[in-house]
Design an enzyme around this catalytic site. Structure first.
Site, PDB file in Angstrom:
ATOM      1  N   SER A  39      66.805  55.468  30.845  1.00  0.00           N
ATOM      2  CA  SER A  39      68.159  55.909  30.485  1.00  0.00           C
ATOM      3  C   SER A  39      69.228  54.834  30.623  1.00  0.00           C
ATOM      4  CB  SER A  39      68.559  57.128  31.325  1.00  0.00           C
ATOM      5  OG  SER A  39      67.943  58.293  30.829  1.00  0.00           O
ATOM      6  N   LYS A  77      71.230  53.977  27.576  1.00  0.00           N
ATOM      7  CA  LYS A  77      72.408  54.754  27.170  1.00  0.00           C
ATOM      8  C   LYS A  77      73.671  53.905  27.245  1.00  0.00           C
ATOM      9  CE  LYS A  77      70.895  59.490  28.309  1.00  0.00           C
ATOM     10  NZ  LYS A  77      69.597  59.441  28.950  1.00  0.00           N
ATOM     11  N   SER A 106      73.700  61.445  32.518  1.00  0.00           N
ATOM     12  CA  SER A 106      72.528  60.970  31.775  1.00  0.00           C
ATOM     13  C   SER A 106      71.918  62.063  30.907  1.00  0.00           C
ATOM     14  CB  SER A 106      71.473  60.418  32.742  1.00  0.00           C
ATOM     15  OG  SER A 106      70.604  59.532  32.072  1.00  0.00           O
TER      16      SER A 106
END
Length: 432
Positions: free
Chosen positions: A138, A141, A193
């Protein structure tokens, strides 16, 4: 001494020994077993060795089928390895890279690759396997946020869909029919997230494929040439790759956007709910709820500016963050870490301490020049978060199990002593 007194005293000693062993954590020596047990030797922790450049070309082999291409889709070839290495000659080294005369790096670091840099000057202060290729999870991102913050109208209201709610992995709680501004979606993406938030954002950038193409284009323009995105959210996919060097570059670019710098430092915000389903008569309206920042360094490290966490089965623990001390701002990146011997944010704290202790001008490489400088947040230290993340709960559960075992032993020892005393008293009364 009578036999009755001997047995009573022996039992009392046994009960006391159980209690003492529980209180001291089992430090009291136990009698040797009659039959030697099978070997249960635990291998001591050691930082993964990358001196032989095992990940120079591609990330470690996946442990599941997450990177198997869809039917009809080709298997991505490995990204070219730039020569000479970006960032300077020492960025081509694969082991620990530190300035000449610098002290040894912290030992309790399970991250296979990491990098500490000056967020403002771009100097690389220390690193391990800086261009080794790993999966970002993640933390990618950060790249999606950079694209979206520069292209989307943050005041635009987006309606949540069932497709948003059905995505795999971590979700913030977007529901069909819910109404969210793009700013709220960015909060959910960066702070919590949310893969559902990533899906809702990617839908406005041409869908998953369109968003991934724009993310890869931006990475290439920033000279992050170890990076290839396979999904907007960071879920593992064919060809997914980054490096500690690249992820630091991507984070530094994101930190040049004032709203990103604000959001990664935000503790908690209220997030909208969504209406009941018209297709389910038993459903009820889903009220809004608070969402907290899942970066524990923000709460527990003085001067923390913010950052981004990540985890998948193949990527393991990933982390990128920054902190400020005495006017100096450093960034730290971890790839393929584990929750032991220290949780990732604590490993990051150790490496930040190491970087802050190095004198200015001591460096081993350089990040690409940026036309914009990150904006200081000026925010104060936040308070502790309300709850742990799933991975940290798993780690702390082991501590709780050990604590519970000690408690049971203490109680068991006390109960045994009391029971034996009561039994002895009754026997004495029956005899006399």
């Amino acid at each position: 001494m009578s036999i009755r007194d001997f047995h009573l005293r022996t039992a009392l000693c046994l009960g006391a020994a159980l209690t003492i062993a529980a209180v001291t954590g089992g430090a009291t020596a136990a009698p040797a077993p009659a039959t030697p047990p099978s070997s249960t030797t635990t291998t001591p922790f050691s930082t993964p060795n990358t001196d032989g450049c095992p990940q120079k070309i591609r990330p470690p082999a996946p442990i599941d089928e997450s990177e198997v291409p869809s039917p009809g889709e080709p298997t991505p070839s490995a990204l070219p390895v730039p020569s000479p290495p970006l960032g300077g000659a020492r960025m081509g080294e694969c082991g620990v890279v530190i300035p000449k005369g610098a002290p040894p790096v912290p030992q309790d670091i399970s991250a296979t690759a990491w990098l500490v840099s000056d967020l403002d000057t771009g100097e690389v202060l220390a690193a391990k396997d800086p261009h080794g290729r790993y999966r970002p999870a993640s933390t990618i991102k950060v790249l999606l946020a950079t694209v979206a913050l520069r292209k989307l109208d943050l005041n635009k209201v987006v309606t949540g869909t069932q497709e948003d709610a059905n995505v795999d992995g971590t979700k913030v709680g977007i529901g069909p029919g819910g109404r969210y501004t793009n700013r709220q979606l960015m909060q959910a993406l960066i702070m919590a997230s949310g893969n559902d938030a990533a899906h809702a954002i990617a839908a406005q950038l041409g869908g998953d494929a369109g968003a991934v193409a724009q993310m890869n284009e931006l990475a290439k323009s920033l000279h992050a040439l170890d990076t290839r995105t396979a999904s907007p959210s960071g879920l593992d996919g064919p060809g997914m790759s980054t490096s500690a060097y690249d992820l630091t570059v991507l984070f530094r670019e994101a930190m040049s956007i004032p709203l990103f710098a604000e959001l990664v430092h935000t503790e908690e915000v209220d997030f909208p709910g969504y209406p009941k389903s018209p297709e389910n008569p038993d459903d009820k309206d889903h009220p809004g709820f608070p969402i907290g920042n899942d970066n524990h360094l923000l709460y527990e490290y003085e001067g923390a500016i913010g950052g981004k966490t990540g985890f998948t089965d193949d990527a393991r623990q990933t982390f990128v963050a920054a902190a400020e001390r005495d006017g100096r701002r450093l960034a730290v990146t971890l790839l393929k870490a584990d929750v032991k011997p220290l949780r990732p944010f604590l490993q990051a704290a150790r490496l930040l301490d190491y970087g802050f202790a190095l004198p200015k001008g001591a460096d081993v490489g350089q990040l690409p020049d940026s036309s914009t400088k990150p904006s200081k947040t000026g925010a104060v230290l936040a308070s502790p978060p309300p709850k742990d993340t799933d991975q940290e709960v798993q780690a702390s559960a082991e501590d709780n199990d050990r604590s519970g075992t000690r408690t049971l032993l203490v109680v068991g020892g006390i109960v045994l002593v009391l029971a034996l005393l009561l039994g002895a008293r009754r026997r004495n009364k029956s005899r006399y």
